[in-house]
Design an enzyme around this catalytic site. Structure first.
Site: not given
Ligand SMILES: NC(=O)c1ccc[n+]([C@@H]2O[C@H](COP(=O)([O-])OP(=O)(O)OC[C@H]3O[C@@H](n4cnc5c(N)ncnc54)[C@H](OP(=O)(O)O)[C@@H]3O)[C@@H](O)[C@H]2O)c1
Length: 259
Positions: A143, A157
């Site tokens: 990401s 996350y």
């Protein structure tokens, strides 16, 4: 670009980025192992691949189940006798609560890390001997959060994605010269994940429009933007690339205007 006769596992490949990677790999000739928490959804995706002339195998595999993650490679080897490509795409959002890190219980921390990191590392290690045999390839989906954090993104996350990024480097070095290990860091890409993170359909257009401006190329990503690069990175056309992280993000990560 060809992936002819390659056997590829793409975790979490019924929808979103993983779904598009599965479609693109199949279009390029790979036999694609589609995994899902629900066998019906995986079978639907395989049926779609087959309708378009491709080949696939549906397997139930939830990231939260270490036994399913461990048996995935066995099922693939029993069926095809080989493994060439592993794409670690799935993430379990329910195990990554949006609460501040200091408010998470020990159990929540363990569940988030074990599900999204330990089980991914274990699957990757289980796949290693088969990938090594075929000079195979691993692609981790990270990401843009690997190099930053943003308020509103679940803290675990960002932590887990950062660790996956380090795993990419460690394995690229340790498993060279046989296995290539690379990573794609997607920018904001329109998928159902945002619904799971609490953005209702009715607000989705406004939500994505607000983030569009932070991408110099002027648009939010589409899963196909990620899938085409994924197919290149695991192909014979990318034989001298390993340990690389590619930001596929419309320029988001070089935007000086911080969110
Ligand atoms: N979308 C973005 O903007 C964006 C940005 C940066 C990074 N990423 C990364 O890209 C990857 C894919 O994200 P996405 O947006 O495409 O997500 P998505 O649209 O929500 O798709 C998720 C896929 O993962 C599967 N899945 C969900 N929970 C799972 C679990 N516990 N175990 C196994 N499979 C599971 C789903 O299959 P079933 O529902 O059939 O089980 C589905 O096929 C993730 O690693 C995410 O962190 C996404």
């Amino acid at each position: 670009m060809t992936l002819k006769n390659k056997v590829a596992i793409v975790t979490g490949s019924t929808a979103g980025i993983g779904g598009e990677i599965a479609t693109t790999f199949a279009e390029n000739g790979a036999k694609v192992v589609v995994t899902s928490r629900d066998i019906g959804r995986a079978q639907c995706k395989v049926a779609e691949i087959e309708e378009n002339g491709g080949e696939g195998l549906a397997v139930t595999c939830c990231l939260e189940s270490s036994s399913q993650m461990q048996s995935l490679v066995d099922v693939v080897i029993d069926t095809y006798g080989r493994l060439d490509i592993l794409v670690n795409n799935a993430i379990s959002l329910p195990t990554l609560p949006p609460s501040p890190l200091q408010d998470l219980t020990y159990e929540q921390l363990g569940a988030g890390i074990n599900t999204n990191l330990t089980n991914v590392v274990a699957l990757t290690c289980k796949a290693y001997p088969y990938l090594k045999k075929n000079d195979g390839s691993i692609l981790n989906i990270g990401s843009v959060m690997v190099n930053q954090h943003m308020l509103g993104v679940p803290p675990l996350y960002t932590i887990v994605k950062g660790a996956i990024s380090q795993m990419t480097k460690v394995l690229a070095y340790e498993w060279a010269p046989n296995v290539k290990v690379n990573q794609i860091n997607p920018g904001f890409t329109r998928t159902a994940a945002y619904k799971e993170m609490g953005i209702p359909d009715a607000e989705a257009d406004t939500f994505f429009e607000a983030f569009r401006q932070f991408h110099p190329l002027g648009k939010i990503g589409h899963p196909q933007d990620i899938a085409s690069v994924a197919a290149f990175l695991v192909s014979e056309q990318a034989t001298w690339i390993t340990g690389m992280e590619m930001n596929i993000d419309g320029g988001y990560s070089i935007n000086g205007r911080s969110l």
